[in-house]
Design a protein around this motif. Structure first.
Motif, PDB file in Angstrom:
ATOM      1  N   TRP A 183      -3.976  -1.744  27.823  1.00 56.06           N
ATOM      2  CA  TRP A 183      -5.461  -2.653  27.163  1.00 56.06           C
ATOM      3  C   TRP A 183      -5.401  -2.817  25.905  1.00 56.06           C
ATOM      4  CZ3 TRP A 183      -5.099   2.489  29.209  1.00 56.06           C
ATOM      5  CH2 TRP A 183      -5.812   3.592  28.362  1.00 56.06           C
ATOM      6  N   ASP A 211     -12.069  -4.832  23.031  1.00 58.77           N
ATOM      7  CA  ASP A 211     -13.098  -3.927  23.622  1.00 58.77           C
ATOM      8  C   ASP A 211     -13.554  -4.551  24.951  1.00 58.77           C
ATOM      9  OD1 ASP A 211     -13.345  -1.998  21.328  1.00 58.77           O
ATOM     10  OD2 ASP A 211     -14.527  -3.521  20.162  1.00 58.77           O
ATOM     11  N   VAL A 212     -13.945  -3.774  25.686  1.00 57.04           N
ATOM     12  CA  VAL A 212     -14.466  -3.926  27.203  1.00 57.04           C
ATOM     13  C   VAL A 212     -15.527  -5.013  26.905  1.00 57.04           C
ATOM     14  CG1 VAL A 212     -15.317  -3.435  29.453  1.00 57.04           C
ATOM     15  CG2 VAL A 212     -13.805  -1.947  28.110  1.00 57.04           C
ATOM     16  N   ARG A 233     -10.494  -8.965  25.069  1.00 55.86           N
ATOM     17  CA  ARG A 233     -10.236  -7.885  26.164  1.00 55.86           C
ATOM     18  C   ARG A 233      -8.957  -8.198  27.095  1.00 55.86           C
ATOM     19  NH1 ARG A 233     -10.413  -2.202  26.778  1.00 55.86           N
ATOM     20  NH2 ARG A 233     -10.146  -1.895  29.090  1.00 55.86           N
ATOM     21  N   ASP A 254      -6.347  -6.554  29.868  1.00 54.01           N
ATOM     22  CA  ASP A 254      -5.811  -5.602  30.573  1.00 54.01           C
ATOM     23  C   ASP A 254      -4.506  -5.883  31.295  1.00 54.01           C
ATOM     24  OD1 ASP A 254      -7.998  -3.240  31.007  1.00 54.01           O
ATOM     25  OD2 ASP A 254      -9.076  -4.940  30.982  1.00 54.01           O
ATOM     26  N   GLY A 293      -7.816 -11.280  31.619  1.00 46.42           N
ATOM     27  CA  GLY A 293      -8.622 -11.343  30.314  1.00 46.42           C
ATOM     28  C   GLY A 293      -8.279 -12.831  29.801  1.00 46.42           C
TER      29      GLY A 293
END
Length: 173
Positions: A101, A104-105, A110, A112, A137
């Protein structure tokens, strides 16, 4: 029959924002000879120019099950966790996979990924090395549209470098 990658929920090819698959089958190498060049992540930059700054858990010399590690690739700083690690054994393929990853979420940055490798011995002294990656993402959506595809080309470079490194080590041994 050849084996296939084991996909975790949310990362099945065709259900993600991007997918790439690269494979080589070469004669004269074995899964046991290839394996150390994948689990010893510190050596990746020596044969794959698109990887750098590998950092393993303190004291670790190679990737281990559940280990969190770091590296840079495709311009992304990637934190990753090993989610599958099966060393080669007679009649069974070797497997290594990590969830990686970056960003930031909840942000547009983001990314993944699930990056998996399968290495299996085939008849006739051949080895098959398959690497596949699915991504989710906004960055994955952008990578999926890029031509030429940087993931396909980058992972092919990784495979080609891996095979070259193992062959060179074998001939100098």
């Amino acid at each position: 029959m050849m084996n296939s990658i084991v996909w975790p929920e949310g990362y099945l090819p065709g259900e993600t924002d991007n997918f790439c698959s690269n494979e080589v089958i070469v004669k004269g190498l074995s899964a046991a000879e290839v394996w150390p060049y994948l689990v010893n992540a510190d050596v990746w930059p020596s044969y794959y120019a698109n990887s750098s700054d590998v950092k393993l858990s303190e004291g670790a010399e190679q990737l281990q099950a559940e280990m969190v590690f770091f590296f840079k690739t495709f311009g992304f700083p990637v934190d990753a966790q090993v989610v599958e690690l099966v060393a080669p054994q007679a009649g069974e393929p070797a497997r290594i996979a990590w969830h990686g990853w970056a960003g930031d979420v909840g942000t547009a940055e983001r990314l993944d990924v699930h990056h998996a490798w399968l290495i299996e011995d085939l008849d006739g002294g051949r080895v098959r090395i398959l690497t596949q990656e699915t991504q989710n993402g906004q960055p994955a959506k952008e990578l999926a549209q890029a031509k030429p595809n940087p993931m396909i080309n980058g992972h092919q470079d990784w495979l080609d470098g891996l095979v070259t490194a193992v062959r060179q080590a074998k001939t100098s041994a």
